[in-house]
Design a protein around this motif. Structure first.
Motif, PDB file in Angstrom:
ATOM      1  N   GLY A 222       0.915  -1.286   0.177  1.00 31.39           N
ATOM      2  CA  GLY A 222      -0.055  -0.029   0.023  1.00 31.39           C
ATOM      3  C   GLY A 222       0.936   1.271   0.000  1.00 31.39           C
ATOM      4  N   THR A 223       0.280   2.410  -0.303  1.00 38.09           N
ATOM      5  CA  THR A 223       0.770   3.592  -0.182  1.00 38.09           C
ATOM      6  C   THR A 223       0.205   4.672   0.910  1.00 38.09           C
ATOM      7  OG1 THR A 223       1.351   3.375  -2.623  1.00 38.09           O
ATOM      8  CG2 THR A 223       1.353   5.628  -1.682  1.00 38.09           C
ATOM      9  N   VAL A 240       9.167  -0.130  -1.512  1.00 35.56           N
ATOM     10  CA  VAL A 240       9.296  -0.551  -2.853  1.00 35.56           C
ATOM     11  C   VAL A 240       8.424  -0.299  -3.740  1.00 35.56           C
ATOM     12  CG1 VAL A 240      10.166  -2.508  -4.450  1.00 35.56           C
ATOM     13  CG2 VAL A 240      10.657  -2.648  -2.017  1.00 35.56           C
ATOM     14  N   LYS A 241       8.873   0.570  -5.005  1.00 36.05           N
ATOM     15  CA  LYS A 241       7.911   0.852  -6.138  1.00 36.05           C
ATOM     16  C   LYS A 241       8.114  -0.125  -7.264  1.00 36.05           C
ATOM     17  CE  LYS A 241       9.726   4.888  -6.657  1.00 36.05           C
ATOM     18  NZ  LYS A 241      10.676   4.992  -5.581  1.00 36.05           N
ATOM     19  N   THR A 242       7.078  -0.277  -8.079  1.00 33.16           N
ATOM     20  CA  THR A 242       7.515  -1.307  -9.203  1.00 33.16           C
ATOM     21  C   THR A 242       8.488  -1.076 -10.137  1.00 33.16           C
ATOM     22  OG1 THR A 242       5.780  -0.017 -10.590  1.00 33.16           O
ATOM     23  CG2 THR A 242       4.837  -1.860  -9.216  1.00 33.16           C
ATOM     24  N   THR A 243       9.088  -0.001 -10.359  1.00 36.26           N
ATOM     25  CA  THR A 243      10.119   0.508 -11.038  1.00 36.26           C
ATOM     26  C   THR A 243      11.534  -0.195 -10.278  1.00 36.26           C
ATOM     27  OG1 THR A 243      10.144   2.538  -9.873  1.00 36.26           O
ATOM     28  CG2 THR A 243       9.031   2.793 -12.174  1.00 36.26           C
ATOM     29  N   GLU A 244      11.211  -0.638  -9.084  1.00 28.79           N
ATOM     30  CA  GLU A 244      12.606  -0.927  -8.530  1.00 28.79           C
ATOM     31  C   GLU A 244      12.465  -2.559  -8.705  1.00 28.79           C
ATOM     32  OE1 GLU A 244      13.649   2.229  -5.073  1.00 28.79           O
ATOM     33  OE2 GLU A 244      11.705   1.245  -4.899  1.00 28.79           O
ATOM     34  N   VAL A 245      11.419  -3.024  -9.058  1.00 30.45           N
ATOM     35  CA  VAL A 245      11.449  -4.582  -9.191  1.00 30.45           C
ATOM     36  C   VAL A 245      11.820  -4.867 -10.651  1.00 30.45           C
ATOM     37  CG1 VAL A 245       9.681  -6.573  -9.228  1.00 30.45           C
ATOM     38  CG2 VAL A 245       9.377  -4.868  -7.521  1.00 30.45           C
ATOM     39  N   ASP A 246      12.935  -5.365 -10.604  1.00 29.42           N
ATOM     40  CA  ASP A 246      13.777  -5.153 -12.154  1.00 29.42           C
ATOM     41  C   ASP A 246      14.920  -6.405 -11.960  1.00 29.42           C
ATOM     42  OD1 ASP A 246      14.442  -4.996 -14.414  1.00 29.42           O
ATOM     43  OD2 ASP A 246      15.661  -2.976 -14.229  1.00 29.42           O
ATOM     44  N   TYR A 247      14.427  -7.595 -11.545  1.00 25.00           N
ATOM     45  CA  TYR A 247      15.265  -8.634 -11.901  1.00 25.00           C
ATOM     46  C   TYR A 247      16.483  -8.497 -10.987  1.00 25.00           C
ATOM     47  CZ  TYR A 247      12.319 -10.218 -15.524  1.00 25.00           C
ATOM     48  OH  TYR A 247      11.016 -10.448 -16.419  1.00 25.00           O
ATOM     49  N   CYS A 248      16.541  -8.296  -9.663  1.00 28.15           N
ATOM     50  CA  CYS A 248      17.458  -7.955  -8.853  1.00 28.15           C
ATOM     51  C   CYS A 248      17.159  -8.536  -7.512  1.00 28.15           C
ATOM     52  CB  CYS A 248      17.686  -6.750  -9.042  1.00 28.15           C
ATOM     53  SG  CYS A 248      16.303  -5.446  -8.412  1.00 28.15           S
ATOM     54  N   MET A 277       6.553  -9.435  -7.166  1.00 27.14           N
ATOM     55  CA  MET A 277       6.343  -9.119  -8.683  1.00 27.14           C
ATOM     56  C   MET A 277       5.693  -7.951  -9.002  1.00 27.14           C
ATOM     57  SD  MET A 277       3.984 -11.856 -11.239  1.00 27.14           S
ATOM     58  CE  MET A 277       5.125 -13.145 -11.146  1.00 27.14           C
ATOM     59  N   ALA A 278       5.733  -7.327  -9.984  1.00 28.33           N
ATOM     60  CA  ALA A 278       5.204  -6.166 -10.440  1.00 28.33           C
ATOM     61  C   ALA A 278       3.837  -6.416 -11.236  1.00 28.33           C
ATOM     62  CB  ALA A 278       6.284  -5.213 -11.460  1.00 28.33           C
ATOM     63  N   MET A 279       2.645  -5.939 -10.616  1.00 30.98           N
ATOM     64  CA  MET A 279       1.464  -6.315 -11.224  1.00 30.98           C
ATOM     65  C   MET A 279       0.946  -5.172 -12.164  1.00 30.98           C
ATOM     66  SD  MET A 279      -0.722  -7.850  -8.109  1.00 30.98           S
ATOM     67  CE  MET A 279      -0.683  -6.338  -6.963  1.00 30.98           C
ATOM     68  N   TYR A 280       1.559  -4.061 -12.196  1.00 30.93           N
ATOM     69  CA  TYR A 280       1.076  -2.816 -13.140  1.00 30.93           C
ATOM     70  C   TYR A 280       2.267  -2.542 -14.030  1.00 30.93           C
ATOM     71  CZ  TYR A 280      -2.579  -2.205  -9.481  1.00 30.93           C
ATOM     72  OH  TYR A 280      -3.459  -2.401  -8.440  1.00 30.93           O
ATOM     73  N   ALA A 297       8.506  -2.654   3.112  1.00 27.98           N
ATOM     74  CA  ALA A 297       7.319  -2.597   2.589  1.00 27.98           C
ATOM     75  C   ALA A 297       7.164  -2.194   1.336  1.00 27.98           C
ATOM     76  CB  ALA A 297       6.639  -1.492   3.378  1.00 27.98           C
ATOM     77  N   CYS A 298       5.955  -2.631   0.544  1.00 29.66           N
ATOM     78  CA  CYS A 298       5.980  -2.178  -0.922  1.00 29.66           C
ATOM     79  C   CYS A 298       4.764  -1.522  -1.206  1.00 29.66           C
ATOM     80  CB  CYS A 298       6.159  -3.665  -1.594  1.00 29.66           C
ATOM     81  SG  CYS A 298       4.568  -4.531  -1.531  1.00 29.66           S
ATOM     82  N   ASN A 299       4.519  -0.815  -2.636  1.00 26.68           N
ATOM     83  CA  ASN A 299       3.239  -0.342  -2.928  1.00 26.68           C
ATOM     84  C   ASN A 299       2.238  -1.462  -3.231  1.00 26.68           C
ATOM     85  OD1 ASN A 299       3.834  -1.037  -5.597  1.00 26.68           O
ATOM     86  ND2 ASN A 299       4.380   1.108  -6.203  1.00 26.68           N
ATOM     87  N   GLN A 300       0.969  -0.925  -3.475  1.00 21.62           N
ATOM     88  CA  GLN A 300      -0.121  -1.859  -4.041  1.00 21.62           C
ATOM     89  C   GLN A 300       0.055  -2.184  -5.371  1.00 21.62           C
ATOM     90  OE1 GLN A 300      -0.351   1.282  -3.593  1.00 21.62           O
ATOM     91  NE2 GLN A 300      -1.409   2.483  -4.904  1.00 21.62           N
TER      92      GLN A 300
END
Length: 416
Positions: A222-223, A240-248, A277-280, A297-300
């Protein structure tokens, strides 16, 4: 970059160059037969591969670029970007910069123009389509160095560019090797056993197929409200934002939230080792995965996947989902913006060996390839930083090329 050393004389670039805008050829063809020449667009310079050609009989009405002469993007959002010329027909959105070779080395001119991008791009003219300002370009102050020193500088920096290109090639090759290894490992395994056909394709006969939700919990984050500074200011909880979810492996984040922000939103603390996993994401983001190397934590827009048992090792699952990227992206749905959701993620099928040992062996092989890819990317980043530093210092006179010893660099050509 225009701050040239006072110990060096300079001269307006316009005194030593001729500018020729490209022209659209009468015809373009899809093959290079009948002595057709490549059509030099930005795509050709970036990829190195020609997709359009100009028939030989149309060449007299075109602008042909000499090999090695600088070519400038003249129109568009990237106006001012420079390339080394190829033996090709120049597109109408570009311009040939032909230096007087009795006083200016073409390679040195190209490198000088690289330092001028911000000035050229920031000083464009035109209300609809931006264009390089000829006045700005010709007024640039170029160091008036002897030709032999210009050639030493260009020779050194072209070696650096070639070294960077080598690392790009190595990283690309390693990525292709990993893709091939994943195809082999996730369809044949390591034991040479017979295969069986499943809903996700062929897999080794002894492997099991189960949904992610069978052995993992899957939640989103959530945000905290951006309008409440108490949720963000001075925060120390990685978010964590989805832009940071990048095979790492994620060991740091660009933003942090406070404990109050965590409590006042759907965000939740996730343990180290959680798979995200980035959903959006309409570009390439949706479907990518990463592993938390820290509590965070991470966003929605992220699905957080944590094991409920020891059936599937996290590193194995990370690589398996990486191999299924294209298929996972295709499962997204929605209106204008297609996304994944928690139900889709929970229902994803995972094929896995029954033994942790075989899962670990597969993950170890793919981890090694990841390290190789990361090494070449790191080398590229170091070389690019060194290149930019040398480019600035050599063009401004902060250092002289004769003072440097970079003999370990491979030989290079300005036309490579």
């Amino acid at each position: 970059m225009r701050d040239v050393s006072r110990s060096w004389a300079s001269r307006p670039l316009g005194e030593v160059i001729a500018i020729t805008k490209g022209r659209k050829p009468p015809r373009l063809v899809a093959d290079s037969s009948r002595n057709a020449m490549p059509y030099a667009t930005t795509s050709l310079f970036r990829s190195g591969t020609a997709t359009q050609f100009v028939p030989s009989e149309d060449l007299p009405s075109c602008v042909v670029t000499p090999i090695g002469c600088p070519v400038l993007i003249w129109d568009g959002s990237n106006a001012g970007e420079v390339f080394v010329g190829k033996d090709a027909v120049l597109a109408s959105t570009m311009a040939l910069i032909k230096p007087d070779e009795s006083v200016v080395d073409p390679g040195f001119c190209y490198l000088f123009l690289k330092t001028a991008f911000d000035e050229l791009n920031g000083g464009t003219t035109g209300s609809t389509i931006p264009h390089v300002s000829k006045l700005t370009l010709t007024a640039l102050q170029m160091p008036a160095l002897p030709l032999d020193e210009q050639r030493l500088i260009s020779g050194l920096l072209f070696k650096m560019e070639e070294a960077i290109a080598i690392q790009v090639t190595f990283a690309t090759t390693a990525q292709e090797l990993k893709r091939a290894a994943m195809r082999e490992l996730f369809t044949r395994g390591l034991r040479g056993e017979a295969q069986k056909d499943t809903e996700i394709g062929l897999v080794p006969e002894s492997w099991e197929l189960a949904s992610i939700g069978s052995h993992h919990s899957v939640v989103s984050g959530g945000t905290p409200s951006r309008g409440n500074p108490a949720y963000w200011t001075g925060g120390a909880i990685p978010w964590v934002k989805t832009t940071e979810v990048d095979y790492c492996v994620i060991n740091e984040t660009g933003e942090h939230i406070t404990p109050l922000g965590l409590e006042s939103s759907a965000a939740k603390m996730l343990p180290k080792g959680t798979l995200l996993m980035a959903m959006y994401g309409q570009g390439v983001t949706r479907g990518k995965v990463a592993i938390l190397g820290i509590e965070a934590a991470c966003n929605q827009a992220c699905a957080a996947i944590t094991p409920k048992d020891d059936t599937v090792l996290p590193r194995y699952l990370y690589h398996f989902l990486t191999s299924r990227y294209d298929k996972i992206r295709s499962l997204a749905h929605g209106g204008q913006q297609q996304n994944l959701n928690l139900e889709i993620v929970r229902d994803l099928s995972v094929a896995h060996p029954q033994t942790a040992d075989e899962q670990h062996e597969i993950a170890t092989i793919l981890d090694a390839l990841d390290r190789k890819i990361a090494l070449h990317r790191q080398k590229r980043a170091v070389l690019e930083e060194l290149f930019q530093s040398l480019l600035h210092k050599l063009m401004t006179g902060a250092i002289r090329v004769a003072d440097l010893d970079l003999s370990a660099l491979p030989p290079a050509s300005a036309t490579a």
